[in-house]
Design a protein around this motif. Structure first.
Motif, PDB file in Angstrom:
ATOM      1  N   SER A  34       0.863  -1.184   0.000  1.00  0.00           N
ATOM      2  CA  SER A  34       0.000   0.000   0.000  1.00  0.00           C
ATOM      3  C   SER A  34       0.894   1.227   0.000  1.00  0.00           C
ATOM      4  O   SER A  34       1.564   1.519   1.000  1.00  0.00           O
ATOM      5  CB  SER A  34      -0.917  -0.007   1.228  1.00  0.00           C
ATOM      6  OG  SER A  34      -1.812  -1.089   1.192  1.00  0.00           O
ATOM      7  N   GLN A  53      -4.989  -3.127 -10.036  1.00  0.00           N
ATOM      8  CA  GLN A  53      -4.146  -3.256  -8.854  1.00  0.00           C
ATOM      9  C   GLN A  53      -2.678  -3.007  -9.141  1.00  0.00           C
ATOM     10  O   GLN A  53      -1.864  -2.973  -8.210  1.00  0.00           O
ATOM     11  CB  GLN A  53      -4.298  -4.665  -8.269  1.00  0.00           C
ATOM     12  CG  GLN A  53      -3.813  -5.787  -9.190  1.00  0.00           C
ATOM     13  CD  GLN A  53      -3.917  -7.155  -8.553  1.00  0.00           C
ATOM     14  OE1 GLN A  53      -3.574  -7.343  -7.393  1.00  0.00           O
ATOM     15  NE2 GLN A  53      -4.420  -8.127  -9.314  1.00  0.00           N
ATOM     16  N   GLN A 102     -14.577   2.515  -0.359  1.00  0.00           N
ATOM     17  CA  GLN A 102     -13.626   3.575   0.012  1.00  0.00           C
ATOM     18  C   GLN A 102     -14.279   4.557   0.978  1.00  0.00           C
ATOM     19  O   GLN A 102     -15.347   5.093   0.698  1.00  0.00           O
ATOM     20  CB  GLN A 102     -13.170   4.319  -1.247  1.00  0.00           C
ATOM     21  CG  GLN A 102     -12.262   5.506  -0.983  1.00  0.00           C
ATOM     22  CD  GLN A 102     -11.890   6.204  -2.273  1.00  0.00           C
ATOM     23  OE1 GLN A 102     -11.132   5.653  -3.057  1.00  0.00           O
ATOM     24  NE2 GLN A 102     -12.431   7.384  -2.498  1.00  0.00           N
ATOM     25  N   ARG A 146      -5.501   0.938  -3.069  1.00  0.00           N
ATOM     26  CA  ARG A 146      -5.030   1.126  -1.700  1.00  0.00           C
ATOM     27  C   ARG A 146      -3.963   2.208  -1.603  1.00  0.00           C
ATOM     28  O   ARG A 146      -3.317   2.353  -0.581  1.00  0.00           O
ATOM     29  CB  ARG A 146      -4.472  -0.204  -1.173  1.00  0.00           C
ATOM     30  CG  ARG A 146      -5.529  -1.290  -1.056  1.00  0.00           C
ATOM     31  CD  ARG A 146      -4.902  -2.604  -0.651  1.00  0.00           C
ATOM     32  NE  ARG A 146      -3.946  -3.052  -1.665  1.00  0.00           N
ATOM     33  CZ  ARG A 146      -3.006  -3.961  -1.441  1.00  0.00           C
ATOM     34  NH1 ARG A 146      -2.876  -4.492  -0.249  1.00  0.00           N
ATOM     35  NH2 ARG A 146      -2.192  -4.331  -2.408  1.00  0.00           N
ATOM     36  N   ASN A 147      -3.776   2.959  -2.658  1.00  0.00           N
ATOM     37  CA  ASN A 147      -2.708   3.955  -2.688  1.00  0.00           C
ATOM     38  C   ASN A 147      -3.237   5.384  -2.647  1.00  0.00           C
ATOM     39  O   ASN A 147      -2.513   6.322  -2.967  1.00  0.00           O
ATOM     40  CB  ASN A 147      -1.856   3.754  -3.947  1.00  0.00           C
ATOM     41  CG  ASN A 147      -1.345   2.333  -4.055  1.00  0.00           C
ATOM     42  OD1 ASN A 147      -0.936   1.747  -3.060  1.00  0.00           O
ATOM     43  ND2 ASN A 147      -1.401   1.759  -5.239  1.00  0.00           N
TER      44      ASN A 147
END
Length: 244
Positions: A34, A53, A102, A146-147
Motif C-alpha cells: 500500500s 491493482q 472507500q 489502496r494507494n
C-alpha cells in the motif's frame, strides 16, 4: 510512520500492444504494497501509471517510444473544439462519487448501475480486449486502490448514465486511470469531456497536474492526448513541454 520498502518486479518480454514490430516489458510495484497517496503521486511524477491493482512503468531495454504525459493545470486553456464540446454537453449533470468500499465524504457510487454502460462500451470499442467479460466484482476490483482516493466522475443525461471517468487523486495531481461512455453518442465527444472535467476538478482542488498515462507518437489511437495543450512529456527523466 515509516514507509515500507518497495519490492519491484519486471515482466517477461511480450508483444507490444502499440507497435507491431517490438516487445514490451514493465517494471511493477509489488501489488501487495500500500503506497499511500503521496508515495503513489511521487511515482506518477516519475512516469508510473496504474491499471487496476498494478502500478507500473514501461521498461523496454531497446525502446523509449512510450512517453508519460501530463497536463499542467494552471496553464491549460481549452481550444475552440474543446469549448464546443463543453457547450454541447451543458445538459449533462456531473457528480463526483467514490467506490463503495472507500471511506470518504462524497456519496458512494452504484457499481451495479455502472455495469450496463461499461459492458456496452467494451463491446463497441474494445472487442477482444479482455475486459468485455468483466462482471461487477472484477470491475470493483479495478477500482479498488489502496494507494489513495479514487474519484468516480459520473455524467448523466436526465437520469441516464452516459459516462464515467475513474480518477486517482494524489497530492501531486490527478491521474486519469480509465473512462467509459455511451458509444452511441459520438457527437458529444464524451472522452474529451471526461478529460476536460478532470482538469477542472484538479483546478478546484488546487492540484498542479492531470496525468494522462502514455503517449506514443507512432500510435494513432493516442493522438488525441496531444490536443490538450500545453502538454508535458517525461523524457530522459525530465518533464518538458511537448510541441503542439
Amino acid at each position: 510512520m515509516q514507509e515500507h520498502p518497495i519490492r519491484w518486479f519486471i515482466t517477461a518480454p511480450q508483444a507490444c500492444p502499440y507497435l507491431d514490430d517490438r516487445e514490451m516489458q514493465s517494471l511493477l510495484v509489488d501489488p501487495a504494497v500500500s503506497l499511500g497517496g503521496a508515495r503513489f503521486g511521487q511515482l506518477l511524477a516519475e512516469g508510473f501509471r496504474r491499471s487496476g491493482q498494478f502500478v507500473y512503468r514501461h521498461h523496454c531495454p531497446e525502446c523509449a517510444a512510450c512517453v508519460p504525459v501530463r497536463i499542467p493545470v494552471a496553464a491549460f486553456r481549452p481550444n475552440r473544439s474543446q469549448r464546443r464540446c463543453l457547450d454541447r454537453n451543458r445538459d449533462l449533470a456531473v457528480t463526483i462519487r467514490r467506490p463503495p468500499e472507500q471511506p470518504g465524504t462524497s456519496p458512494a457510487a452504484d457499481l451495479d448501475g455502472h455495469m450496463p454502460l461499461f459492458s456496452r462500451y467494451q463491446t463497441a470499442r474494445h472487442t477482444g480486449g479482455g475486459m468485455e467479460q468483466m462482471g461487477r466484482e472484477e470491475y470493483a476490483g479495478m477500482l479498488a486502490h489502496r494507494n489513495g482516493p479514487v474519484d468516480l466522475i459520473e455524467f448523466r443525461q436526465a437520469d441516464t448514465l452516459v459516462a464515467v471517468a475513474v480518477t486517482d487523486r494524489t497530492p501531486q495531481g490527478l491521474s486519469a486511470m480509465y473512462s467509459f461512455f455511451d458509444p452511441d453518442q459520438p457527437r458529444r465527444g464524451l472522452g474529451t469531456l471526461a478529460i476536460l472535467t478532470q482538469v477542472a476538478h484538479a483546478h478546484r482542488l488546487g492540484l498542479p497536474h492531470v496525468y494522462l498515462g502514455y503517449w506514443i507518437d507512432q500510435a494513432p489511437k493516442m493522438e488525441y492526448k496531444t490536443r490538450f495543450q500545453p502538454l508535458e512529456g517525461r523524457m530522459d527523466g525530465v518533464w518538458r513541454r511537448l510541441p503542439a
